[in-house]
Scaffold this active site. Structure first.
Site, PDB file in Angstrom:
ATOM      1  CB  CYS A  67      21.543 -34.407  63.443  1.00 16.37           C
ATOM      2  SG  CYS A  67      21.405 -34.137  65.213  1.00 16.37           S
ATOM      3  CB  CYS A  83      24.041 -30.975  62.079  1.00 13.18           C
ATOM      4  SG  CYS A  83      24.540 -32.177  63.336  1.00 13.18           S
ATOM      5  CE  LYS A 134      27.309 -30.956  69.011  1.00  8.88           C
ATOM      6  NZ  LYS A 134      25.907 -31.062  68.588  1.00  8.88           N
ATOM      7  CE  LYS A 148      26.726 -31.788  72.937  1.00  5.98           C
ATOM      8  NZ  LYS A 148      25.748 -31.790  71.886  1.00  5.98           N
ATOM      9  CE1 TYR A 194      20.800 -36.590  78.332  1.00  2.53           C
ATOM     10  CE2 TYR A 194      23.193 -36.397  78.520  1.00  2.53           C
ATOM     11  CZ  TYR A 194      22.037 -36.305  77.766  1.00  2.53           C
ATOM     12  OH  TYR A 194      22.108 -35.908  76.453  1.00  2.53           O
TER      13      TYR A 194
HETATM   14  C1  PBG Z   1      22.619 -32.527  68.001  1.00  6.76           C
HETATM   15  C2  PBG Z   1      23.150 -32.764  69.361  1.00  6.76           C
HETATM   16  C3  PBG Z   1      24.019 -33.773  69.819  1.00  6.76           C
HETATM   17  C4  PBG Z   1      24.116 -33.632  71.192  1.00  6.76           C
HETATM   18  C5  PBG Z   1      23.337 -32.526  71.539  1.00  6.76           C
HETATM   19  N1  PBG Z   1      22.771 -32.004  70.397  1.00  6.76           N
HETATM   20  C6  PBG Z   1      24.661 -34.903  69.115  1.00  6.76           C
HETATM   21  C7  PBG Z   1      25.620 -34.702  68.041  1.00  6.76           C
HETATM   22  O1  PBG Z   1      26.104 -33.618  67.754  1.00  6.76           O
HETATM   23  O2  PBG Z   1      25.899 -35.741  67.414  1.00  6.76           O
HETATM   24  C8  PBG Z   1      24.893 -34.524  72.124  1.00  6.76           C
HETATM   25  C9  PBG Z   1      24.416 -34.604  73.526  1.00  6.76           C
HETATM   26  C10 PBG Z   1      24.928 -35.744  74.305  1.00  6.76           C
HETATM   27  O3  PBG Z   1      25.778 -36.550  73.858  1.00  6.76           O
HETATM   28  O4  PBG Z   1      24.472 -35.890  75.450  1.00  6.76           O
HETATM   29  N2  PBG Z   1      23.499 -32.044  67.058  1.00  6.76           N
END
Ligand code: PBG
Length: 329
Positions: A123, A131, A197, A250, A315
């Site tokens: 992405c 992605c 996710k 996540k 973070y």
């Molecule tokens: C990439 C990815 C994302 C995150 C981690 N890897 C963003 C998304 O899927 O849009 C998000 C991490 C975060 O918000 O801290 N696909």
């Protein structure tokens, strides 16, 4: 005598509270996300994520060294290419001299004991921000994306990555990546799969940091519906069966039920990602004095551990490692 049970007895002193504490957070549990950009001497703060910056590789090394000194043992690297370098096929993700392999080599050279993970996704590298690659009709082409993700994983492993972490949510990508890694002579490199996710609003600040927002539509055609719990077990099972070494949930805080389900159902380590928006909510309230940053951060992370996560991507990692050291934890 009433009351018969007095749980307060074991809460009376700090020593008692420490003796009977069920969940512990340590710096060993934490993984620190880093954003790598081209150039030299670049440190570009991300406005929606206080204390987080996009860094060129030299500055990234300083950031990783500081985290290492604080007690953090693992980082995950996200590449952020120049906007002009993006293309339809996301080729920046799998170039052998791309931003992520360069960052990995630099970090591993200087800090060989630091565990350096790499996010695997297209992405940040596709001109359209999705992605995977697109079909002519404009939807994300699952099977055409798999070999590209596998190439990216092999490029990162060849650079010395200690783990590859696919976050794209294509079906079958763990098996595709495992086969490619083994075929390229990297059977020792683990796959940390972003398995459950969700299509979450809490990724907002990350998309500023990684310049990875989709230019049309959203990610709900591949990321999970936040309303679904059983489906997470299915996604986790598929990645487990395809050979994932660590399973990830996540976001983390709003999905503690999913973390608990994952912990109960699988015998591999469970990771959880406290995402950018979860960080952002705490930081935004903290700058107003509405919550205490330290207490809110530690409480949110302890809750994620309590739900069953072994590892947390956050973070807050270097800060938390510092606070824990102060507390003698
Ligand atoms: C990439 C990815 C994302 C995150 C981690 N890897 C963003 C998304 O899927 O849009 C998000 C991490 C975060 O918000 O801290 N696909």
């Amino acid at each position: 005598m009433f009351p018969l049970e007095r749980p307060r007895r074991l809460r009376r002193t700090e020593s008692w509270r420490r003796l009977v504490r069920e969940t512990r957070l340590t710096a060993d549990d934490l993984v620190y996300p880093l954003f790598a950009v081209p150039g030299e001497g670049v440190r570009r703060p991300v406005p929606s994520m206080p204390r987080v910056a996009q860094c060129s590789v030299d500055v990234l090394l300083e950031e990783a060294s500081r985290a290492w000194e604080a007690g953090v043992r693992a980082v995950i690297v996200f590449g952020v290419p120049d906007p002009g370098a993006k293309d339809e096929a996301g080729s920046g993700a799998y170039r052998e001299d791309g931003i992520v392999p360069r960052a990995v080599r630099t970090l591993k050279d200087a800090l060989p004991e630091l565990s350096v993970w790499t996010d695997v996704c297209l992405c940040a590298y596709t001109s359209h921000g999705h992605c995977g690659v697109l079909t002519d009709a404009g939807s994300v082409d699952n099977d055409a994306t798999l070999p590209l993700l596998a190439r990216a994983a092999v490029a990162y492993a060849a650079a010395g990555a200690d783990a590859v972490a696919p976050s794209d949510m294509m079906d079958g990508r763990v098996e595709a990546i495992r086969e490619a890694l083994d075929g390229a002579g990297h059977p020792q490199v683990p796959i940390v799969a972003y398995s459950a996710k969700y299509a979450s609003a809490f990724y907002g600040p990350f998309r500023d940091a990684a310049h990875s927002a989709p230019s049309f539509g959203d990610r709900s055609g591949y990321q999970m519906d936040p309303a679904n719990r059983r489906e997470a077990l299915r996604e986790l099972r598929l990645d487990y069966e395809e050979g994932a070494d660590v399973l990830m949930v996540k976001p983390a805080g709003p999905y503690l039920d999913i973390i608990a389900d994952a912990r109960a159902a699988f015998d591999v380590p469970i990771a959880a990602y406290q995402v950018s928006g979860e960080y952002g909510l705490i930081m935004a309230a903290a700058v107003h004095g509405w919550v205490d940053e330290r207490r809110a951060a530690l409480e949110s992370l302890t809750a994620i551990r309590r739900a069953g996560a072994d590892l947390i991507l956050t973070y807050f990692a270097p800060k938390v490692a510092g606070w824990l050291a102060e507390e003698g934890a």
